[in-house]
Design an enzyme around this catalytic site. Structure first.
Site, PDB file in Angstrom:
ATOM      1  N   PRO A  93      -2.823   3.592   7.957  1.00 29.95           N
ATOM      2  CA  PRO A  93      -2.617   2.148   7.826  1.00 29.95           C
ATOM      3  C   PRO A  93      -1.787   1.833   6.577  1.00 29.95           C
ATOM      4  O   PRO A  93      -2.114   2.263   5.482  1.00 29.95           O
ATOM      5  CB  PRO A  93      -4.038   1.599   7.705  1.00 29.95           C
ATOM      6  N   GLU A  94      -0.688   1.110   6.775  1.00 28.95           N
ATOM      7  CA  GLU A  94       0.181   0.732   5.674  1.00 28.95           C
ATOM      8  C   GLU A  94       0.016  -0.758   5.386  1.00 28.95           C
ATOM      9  O   GLU A  94      -0.876  -1.405   5.937  1.00 28.95           O
ATOM     10  CB  GLU A  94       1.638   1.092   6.021  1.00 28.95           C
TER      11      GLU A  94
END
Length: 275
Positions: free
Chosen positions: A2-3
């Site tokens: 997850p960015e």
């Protein structure tokens, strides 16, 4: 992993449900990357004032009787996700932290256990301060300009894509988003960061902001199993180069190329992106 877009989508999904909720308790499962930093039982009776984001971290600001009482800093690691369940269902093998609230159970699911939940007296104190100390500016921060980006990369010999992803100049340029931003800006990812000109810095900043905003609007990217409060993202269906090795460039028709930089796959178009 997850960015920034996935974390921001998660924040937007959780904030309306959790802000103002009363913490009723907490449950700690298998150890995560760092210890919680407080007794789980001490969280009971606190109120969640706000859910904010710094880089890829979420911060739940807490209070007791109207007075600030620290907060919880969350990181989703490489495979984590957060969701609020109305019912307090028994935790499974990958459920490593539950925050029980009057709005439901906020549950961290993390199969690879690289995520974290850390208590701190404030964002700029203790473990949260140490974790956030080296983060660069937010991509939509007005103080981040083409000039400041150019100045920050001056003299760097490392290639522009790893330099962009390092996060010490600007946060949020995860692998997929760095590839897409460099493509839109017409910059070869292998070019030394120190050779970035002022005009190219302006194009790169605009492209990065455009890509991240589009990714947030699309619900992030669900390349494997990422979900924001149970919902899949859709940006992976909008990429121009990422994951398209061997396919024709959407602009010039040249085959998209895949290479490896700093142990990460890089996708780019040799016809459109220049050194």
């Amino acid at each position: 992993m997850p960015e920034l877009p996935e974390v921001e989508v998660t924040r937007r999904a959780l904030a309306p449900r959790l802000e103002g909720a009363l913490v009723e308790g907490a449950r700690v499962g298998k150890p995560l990357r760092w210890p919680l930093g407080c007794e789980a039982s001490s969280l009971a009776g606190l109120r969640i004032d706000a859910v904010s984001r710094r880089g890829k971290y979420l911060w739940l600001a807490l209070s007791r009787g109207g007075a600030p009482a620290g907060g919880l800093l969350w990181h989703l690691g490489m495979s984590g996700s957060l969701a609020v369940a109305v019912t307090d269902s028994p935790p499974g093998p990958h459920h490593h932290f539950d925050l029980l609230t009057s709005a439901g159970c906020l549950r961290l699911t993390d199969p690879r256990r690289f995520g974290a939940v850390v208590w701190g007296a404030a964002l700029d104190d203790g473990m949260p301060a140490r974790l956030l100390a080296r983060l660069g500016r937010e991509p939509f921060d007005p103080s981040l300009t083409a000039e400041s980006l150019w100045q920050a990369f001056r003299g760097r010999r490392v290639a522009i894509k790893p330099a962009l992803m390092a996060g010490d100049v600007v946060v949020g340029a995860g692998n997929i988003y760095a590839c897409e931003a460099l493509y839109r800006a017409g910059i070869d990812p292998r070019m030394p960061a120190g050779r970035l000109s002022r005009p190219r810095s302006a194009r790169l900043l605009a492209a990065l902001q455009e890509v991240l905003a589009q990714a947030i609007d699309a619900g992030g990217s669900s390349l494997k199993d990422f979900r924001a409060d149970g919902h899949l993202g859709g940006f992976q269906n909008l990429t121009a180069v990422y994951g398209r090795a061997g396919l024709p460039c959407l602009r010039c028709g040249h085959p998209v190329t895949r290479t490896v930089q700093a142990q990460r796959a890089t996708f780019f178009c040799p016809g459109c992106q220049k050194r």
